[in-house]
Design a protein around this motif. Structure first.
Motif, PDB file in Angstrom:
ATOM      1  N   VAL A 168       0.828  -1.205   0.000  1.00 56.36           N
ATOM      2  CA  VAL A 168       0.000   0.000   0.000  1.00 56.36           C
ATOM      3  C   VAL A 168       0.862   1.256   0.000  1.00 56.36           C
ATOM      4  O   VAL A 168       0.631   2.190  -0.776  1.00 56.36           O
ATOM      5  N   LEU A 169       1.862   1.303   0.863  1.00 50.45           N
ATOM      6  CA  LEU A 169       2.690   2.507   0.957  1.00 50.45           C
ATOM      7  C   LEU A 169       3.473   2.751  -0.328  1.00 50.45           C
ATOM      8  O   LEU A 169       3.613   3.891  -0.771  1.00 50.45           O
ATOM      9  N   SER A 170       3.977   1.678  -0.931  1.00 48.21           N
ATOM     10  CA  SER A 170       4.723   1.866  -2.177  1.00 48.21           C
ATOM     11  C   SER A 170       3.809   2.288  -3.317  1.00 48.21           C
ATOM     12  O   SER A 170       4.204   3.046  -4.199  1.00 48.21           O
ATOM     13  N   THR A 171       2.562   1.816  -3.284  1.00 41.96           N
ATOM     14  CA  THR A 171       1.627   2.170  -4.355  1.00 41.96           C
ATOM     15  C   THR A 171       1.110   3.597  -4.210  1.00 41.96           C
ATOM     16  O   THR A 171       1.052   4.354  -5.177  1.00 41.96           O
ATOM     17  N   LEU A 172       0.722   3.978  -2.990  1.00 46.51           N
ATOM     18  CA  LEU A 172       0.114   5.289  -2.787  1.00 46.51           C
ATOM     19  C   LEU A 172       1.142   6.410  -2.666  1.00 46.51           C
ATOM     20  O   LEU A 172       0.898   7.534  -3.094  1.00 46.51           O
ATOM     21  N   TYR A 173       2.307   6.095  -2.092  1.00 44.75           N
ATOM     22  CA  TYR A 173       3.249   7.169  -1.780  1.00 44.75           C
ATOM     23  C   TYR A 173       4.642   6.955  -2.345  1.00 44.75           C
ATOM     24  O   TYR A 173       5.521   7.779  -2.146  1.00 44.75           O
ATOM     25  N   GLY A 174       4.861   5.840  -3.039  1.00 43.54           N
ATOM     26  CA  GLY A 174       6.174   5.619  -3.624  1.00 43.54           C
ATOM     27  C   GLY A 174       6.433   6.574  -4.765  1.00 43.54           C
ATOM     28  O   GLY A 174       5.532   7.082  -5.435  1.00 43.54           O
ATOM     29  N   SER A 175       7.700   6.848  -5.035  1.00 39.06           N
ATOM     30  CA  SER A 175       8.063   7.836  -6.057  1.00 39.06           C
ATOM     31  C   SER A 175       7.588   7.419  -7.434  1.00 39.06           C
ATOM     32  O   SER A 175       7.258   8.255  -8.269  1.00 39.06           O
TER      33      SER A 175
END
Length: 415
Positions: free
Chosen positions: A154-161
């Motif tokens: 989730v974090l890589s999808t929503l907030y990853g560069s």
């Protein structure tokens, strides 16, 4: 001659009786203590290891009898394990290790253990019943949440560069940044660019604080076992994973359970608090045996959800006739809300289509299975035409597909 033979036979029977009494007398002692090493909790669908440790007061020849010591347990409905297991002797103790499977949520108890061993002379099998206090709580499976797999995804999808550009079509202003080649020209803020005398672009993020409602059908169709577990447990696992993803995404999570009538309703709440509440609630969610009333349930859900929300409905149906009311009521929800319809495939039903029938009964089963799958596809097509997103996944793929669909909706600002 006859009288002497009769006396000899009587003597033999007398000796046998005395031997049996002696064997029973010296073998009747039973263990008074038994140590049990077991976890207090186990996730549904997963296995746990239990060890039984029995002290031996004897040595020498007794060790040979300990090797034949067998235990038996009567497992409750929510647990599955071996009916019998053998104790392995080691010095002054005998130990047995077994694995059990958590099949259904709830608190399950075993209050007695039967120990079977041969008598000292081997004439009898001694059975001793030992009271035990084995209690295991089978909980909804949150292994993926605890492992961090969903968090990382989730974090890589929503907030990853790599994904920030994909979220550039959101509606919530995040910051201004210097325009660089490759960025969308429509993102340029011309007024601020004129003041600063350099091109500045708006960076937008997906809007937060949306309402995500997880609706769980607990009727009798969801109690049917698929891949070793009731469908409702597969649905609960996917619902908990989605709740965790929504909490990480900044949305508010609510839950709704129903069968013949609405059972539990929790208003949307933010963050991990909502996940903890949902986990406690689903742990005690009952297996209902009533037929689901979709009309009453969807009407109540619509009345309790005035704000536009993402509603994820975990349910099932048998054929197009039984799905008529379900489709009709879901169509009413789509006028205000975004709806995801989640169904669970039956791998055994699909497997029948790939097997060659061996007799007429197998032919009838093949035709019935094909008809059922065709009718399911017809219902899914009707739902898709109404604007309802459909997920029809195998049990092992359900969680990943539901979480991915939520992230896609979040990124595209569809709520």
């Amino acid at each position: 001659m006859g009288e002497a033979a009769g006396q000899g036979i009587a003597a033999i029977w007398a000796l046998a009786a005395l031997g049996a009494l002696f064997d029973a007398g010296v073998s009747r002692a039973r263990p008074k203590t038994l140590d049990i090493i077991a976890p207090s909790d186990v996730f549904v669908g997963e296995t746990a290891r239990i060890a039984f440790d029995l002290p031996l007061r004897e040595s020498g020849p007794a060790a040979g009898r300990a090797a034949a010591l067998t235990g038996r347990l009567a497992w409750p409905d929510g647990l599955a394990g071996p009916e019998a297991f053998v104790f392995a002797p080691s010095r002054d103790r005998a130990r047995a290790e077994i694995q059990l499977l958590g099949q259904r949520r709830g608190v399950w108890r075993c209050d007695r253990l039967w120990l079977m061993r041969p008598s000292r002379l081997g004439l009898f099998e001694i059975i001793a019943r030992i009271p035990i206090a084995l209690e295991l709580r089978v909980l909804p499976n949150i292994r993926q949440v605890q492992s961090g797999q969903i968090t990382a995804h989730v974090l890589s999808t929503l907030y990853g560069s790599k994904e920030n550009s994909a979220l550039g079509d959101g509606s919530e202003f995040h910051q201004l940044r210097e325009f660089s080649p490759g960025m969308d020209v429509n993102s340029i803020d011309w007024k601020r660019s004129a003041k600063q005398r350099q091109l500045l672009a708006k960076e937008l993020h997906a809007e937060r604080n949306h309402h995500v409602i997880l609706a769980l059908d607990t009727g009798y169709l969801m109690s049917e076992a698929v891949a070793g577990l009731p469908k409702i447990d597969h649905a609960i696992t996917a619902a908990l994973a989605t709740a965790w993803a929504a909490a990480l995404g900044g949305d508010l999570v609510g839950c709704f359970a129903y069968d013949a009538r609405p059972r539990h309703v929790f208003s949307p709440a933010p963050g991990r608090q909502a996940f903890a509440r949902l986990r406690r609630w689903t742990a005690d969610l009952a297996y209902a045996h009533a037929e689901t009333n979709h009309t009453l349930a969807m009407s109540a859900l619509k009345a309790r959800t005035p704000k536009r929300s993402l509603i994820v409905v975990f349910t099932d149906f048998v054929d197009t006739t039984s799905a008529e009311l379900l489709v009709e009521n879901l169509s009413l929800l789509t006028k205000r809300h975004l709806v995801i319809f989640v169904a669970i495939r039956d791998p055994d039903l699909e497997r029948r289509l790939t097997e060659s029938p061996a007799d007429l009964d197998a032919v009838a089963e093949l035709v019935t299975a094909d008809l059922m799958l065709r009718e399911r596809r017809l219902v899914f097509e009707r739902l898709a035409r109404l604007g309802i997103m459909v997920i029809d996944a195998r049990p092992g793929e359900l969680t990943a597909q539901v979480v991915s669909r939520y992230l896609d909706i979040k990124a595209r600002e569809l709520i």
